[in-house]
Design a protein around this motif. Structure first.
Motif, short mmCIF file in Angstrom:
data_model
loop_
_atom_site.label_atom_id
_atom_site.label_comp_id
_atom_site.label_asym_id
_atom_site.label_seq_id
_atom_site.Cartn_x
_atom_site.Cartn_y
_atom_site.Cartn_z
N THR A 44 -4.93 -26.13 19.41
CA THR A 44 -3.78 -26.87 18.88
C THR A 44 -2.87 -27.38 20.00
OG1 THR A 44 -2.61 -24.76 18.55
CG2 THR A 44 -3.73 -25.70 16.64
N THR A 45 -2.89 -26.69 21.15
CA THR A 45 -2.02 -27.10 22.27
C THR A 45 -2.70 -28.14 23.16
OG1 THR A 45 -1.07 -24.87 22.27
CG2 THR A 45 -0.66 -26.23 24.23
N GLU A 46 -3.99 -27.89 23.47
CA GLU A 46 -4.66 -28.75 24.45
C GLU A 46 -5.34 -29.96 23.81
OE1 GLU A 46 -7.16 -26.10 26.76
OE2 GLU A 46 -5.49 -24.68 26.96
N VAL A 47 -5.63 -29.88 22.51
CA VAL A 47 -6.24 -31.04 21.82
C VAL A 47 -5.29 -31.56 20.73
CG1 VAL A 47 -8.20 -31.92 20.52
CG2 VAL A 47 -8.57 -30.15 22.26
N GLY A 48 -4.84 -30.71 19.84
CA GLY A 48 -3.95 -31.17 18.76
C GLY A 48 -4.72 -31.75 17.59
N PRO A 49 -4.16 -32.76 16.91
CA PRO A 49 -4.82 -33.32 15.72
C PRO A 49 -6.21 -33.86 16.07
CG PRO A 49 -2.63 -34.29 16.03
CD PRO A 49 -2.91 -33.46 17.23
N ARG A 50 -7.16 -33.71 15.15
CA ARG A 50 -8.56 -34.04 15.45
C ARG A 50 -9.18 -34.77 14.25
NH1 ARG A 50 -6.93 -29.01 16.15
NH2 ARG A 50 -7.99 -28.01 14.42
N LEU A 51 -8.68 -35.98 14.01
CA LEU A 51 -9.19 -36.72 12.85
C LEU A 51 -10.66 -37.08 13.07
CD1 LEU A 51 -8.32 -38.00 10.10
CD2 LEU A 51 -7.95 -40.12 11.35
N ALA A 52 -11.44 -36.88 12.02
CA ALA A 52 -12.90 -37.06 12.10
C ALA A 52 -13.29 -38.43 12.62
CB ALA A 52 -13.51 -36.84 10.71
N GLY A 53 -14.24 -38.45 13.55
CA GLY A 53 -14.82 -39.69 14.04
C GLY A 53 -13.98 -40.39 15.09
N THR A 54 -12.82 -39.81 15.44
CA THR A 54 -11.96 -40.45 16.43
C THR A 54 -12.22 -39.86 17.82
OG1 THR A 54 -10.19 -38.84 16.17
CG2 THR A 54 -10.13 -40.75 14.70
N GLU A 55 -11.58 -40.48 18.80
CA GLU A 55 -11.67 -40.01 20.18
C GLU A 55 -11.10 -38.59 20.28
OE1 GLU A 55 -9.61 -38.98 23.73
OE2 GLU A 55 -8.56 -39.78 21.96
N ALA A 56 -10.10 -38.27 19.45
CA ALA A 56 -9.49 -36.93 19.48
C ALA A 56 -10.51 -35.87 19.05
CB ALA A 56 -8.27 -36.89 18.57
N GLU A 57 -11.31 -36.20 18.04
CA GLU A 57 -12.32 -35.23 17.60
C GLU A 57 -13.39 -35.06 18.68
OE1 GLU A 57 -15.33 -36.03 14.76
OE2 GLU A 57 -14.95 -34.21 13.59
N ALA A 58 -13.74 -36.15 19.36
CA ALA A 58 -14.72 -36.06 20.46
C ALA A 58 -14.18 -35.17 21.58
CB ALA A 58 -15.04 -37.46 20.99
N ARG A 59 -12.89 -35.31 21.89
CA ARG A 59 -12.27 -34.44 22.89
C ARG A 59 -12.33 -32.98 22.44
NH1 ARG A 59 -6.82 -35.01 23.13
NH2 ARG A 59 -6.85 -37.02 22.07
N ALA A 60 -12.11 -32.77 21.16
CA ALA A 60 -12.17 -31.40 20.62
C ALA A 60 -13.58 -30.82 20.75
CB ALA A 60 -11.73 -31.40 19.15
N ARG A 61 -14.60 -31.64 20.56
CA ARG A 61 -15.99 -31.16 20.72
C ARG A 61 -16.23 -30.74 22.17
NH1 ARG A 61 -17.02 -35.25 17.20
NH2 ARG A 61 -17.70 -36.81 18.71
N ASN A 62 -15.75 -31.55 23.11
CA ASN A 62 -15.93 -31.19 24.51
C ASN A 62 -15.17 -29.91 24.85
OD1 ASN A 62 -17.59 -33.37 24.93
ND2 ASN A 62 -15.92 -34.72 25.57
N TRP A 63 -13.99 -29.78 24.29
CA TRP A 63 -13.19 -28.56 24.48
C TRP A 63 -13.97 -27.35 23.96
CZ3 TRP A 63 -11.05 -24.50 21.89
CH2 TRP A 63 -9.95 -23.85 22.47
#
Ligand SMILES: [Zn+2]
Length: 454
Positions: A44-63
């Motif tokens: 929640t601190t290093e990635v935050g919101p992770r909407l499906a299919g977005t760049e944020a979710e891809a970052r979360a997968r790498n995390w």
């Protein structure tokens, strides 16, 4: 003599099961767990919101990949799949007539868009989807439909199914009846100005129209204005858009077992979240709890009989895309039992188990292992959780650790789903429950694979 024979007869069955005091030791040690809280804090601190299919979710997968590898899991990998992606735009709502009032609104998943400058129309209010269904379409055409409900808090979350209809069925129905837009009372139990988003999908033949949820407090306000009996006009601005097909993925990690024929124990939570909060209770907590428990089995000093496969599913919120993709690409494998954590971070209070008839003793051992945590046996039916649904319907056994949902729908899908809402003591009770359950299920000598399994 008789007693000795009985003892001898009992030995083969129990010699290889997790000895009850070993399970108890692992369970009790897990009450001091720090890993689950670290994971949900980190995500929640290093990635935050992770909407499906977005760049944020891809970052979360790498995390997740980095974290799961560092924790020492085997076969850490990402399995990608494609999906349609919808992203939020501007969101504003005002009552303009008879009183000027701003209302807090958020778009529902797959909502259509208003013009950038908004859309103004008269409100037509209903107290249920059925009331809208029964209405004269002429009274709905060109208007903004509003639907309310009376959701109450329940420990088991059952009110979500019952009172979720305005969000799930309302938009398609309103569209088919010619409405210009729809706003619903948020599917939530809080009294705040934070609206609850959530997915809705357009039924066949329904043209997307703007579809939003008002905060419960603003829904109350709108209802008071409507109750005055004069025409009410709303100006609504929602400008979300579909961005096309993009990639999502499931992150998978394993604790390898000694007996592949005994089948896989499939566990996990979902990595994606809605975009308004930081996805702490939904479902950072679920991936954290299941990961911390699997790590404890991995480090118990005893290789489990069954492989534990941990999945951080992608794209759950917007349509179970990760669960469906997993079931499709792993259909040929032997799955013994499936279980997901996706109902917040509050304590487990009940367990439901749907195991094959020959595994009655396993359910009994679960009862003994979980009772000291205040967890009682519930139903003999279990669904395994949303992402497990597609594989469970192929005949895989399931166990559900039911979490206390009393306050879950105060926060669910709102901007308030943030790390501070996690109660560390209750989170640790979850890890203890999952550790005990995993120790029993992964080591059970009994067959767990249903004969009806495809
Ligand atoms: Zn969830």
């Amino acid at each position: 003599m008789k007693n000795l024979l009985l003892l001898a007869a009992a030995l083969p069955a129990f010699a290889f099961a997790a000895p009850a005091d070993d399970t108890a030791k692992l369970r009790d040690a897990a009450l001091n767990d720090t890993l689950a809280l670290e994971i949900v804090e980190g995500l929640t601190t290093e990635v935050g919101p992770r909407l499906a299919g977005t760049e944020a979710e891809a970052r979360a997968r790498n995390w997740a990949m980095k974290r799961l590898k560092a924790l020492g899991f085997a076969n850490v990998r990402i399995e990608t799949f494609d999906m349609p992606v919808w992203v939020r735009g501007a969101e504003k709502a005002f009552i303009t007539v008879p009183f000027g009032q701003e209302l807090k609104v958020t778009a529902l998943g797959n909502s259509g868009a208003t013009p950038e400058t908004g859309l103004s129309a008269e409100i037509v209010a209903f107290d249920s989807v059925d009331a809208l269904k029964a209405a004269d379409p002429a009274k709905v055409r060109g208007k903004i439909v509003y639907i309310t409900h009376r959701m109450t808090r329940t420990q088991d979350g059952s009110s979500y199914g019952q009172f979720g209809a305005p969000r799930r069925a309302g938009p398609s129905l309103a569209s088919k009846m010619g409405a210009a837009a729809i706003v619903v009372r948020s599917i939530g139990t809080d009294h705040s100005r934070s609206p609850h988003t959530g997915v809705q999908t357009w039924a066949d033949g329904a043209t997307p129209i703007p579809a939003g949820a008002l905060s419960t407090v603003d829904a109350d306000l709108l209802e008071r204005v409507v109750a005055r009996g004069k025409p009410v006009t709303m100006t609504l601005t929602l400008t979300p858009r579909q961005t096309g097909i993009h990639q999502s993925g499931n992150v998978i990690a394993e604790v390898l077992g000694s007996d592949p024929a005994a089948g896989i124990v499939l566990i996990g939570g979902h990595l994606d979240s809605w975009d308004l909060g930081t996805g702490a209770i939904d479902d950072g907590a679920g991936v954290a709890i299941t990961t911390a428990a699997a790590k404890r089995i991995m480090e118990s000093g005893r290789k489990p009989k069954r492989t534990i496969r941990l999945v951080w599913f992608g794209a759950e919120e917007v349509g179970l895309f990760g669960g469906i993709a997993y079931a499709k690409s792993h259909a040929g494998e032997r799955h013994a039992v499936a279980s997901e954590s996706d109902f917040g971070a509050d304590r487990v209070w009940r367990f439901d188990a749907a195991l094959p008839p020959e595994a009655k003793a396993v359910t009994e051992r679960l009862k003994l292992a979980l009772a000291p945590l205040g967890i009682a046996k519930g139903l003999d039916v279990a669904e395994g959780g949303p992402d497990m649904g597609p594989i469970v319907t192929t005949g895989v056994s399931a166990v559900d650790l039911q979490q206390d949902g009393t306050r879950y729908f105060d926060l669910h899908h709102t901007p308030e789903d943030t790390f501070d809402k996690i109660d560390p003591v209750q989170l640790r009770q979850n890890v203890a429950a999952w550790t005990a359950m995993l120790d029993v299920l992964a080591n059970a000598p009994e067959n767990l694979i249903k004969s009806t399994s495809k």
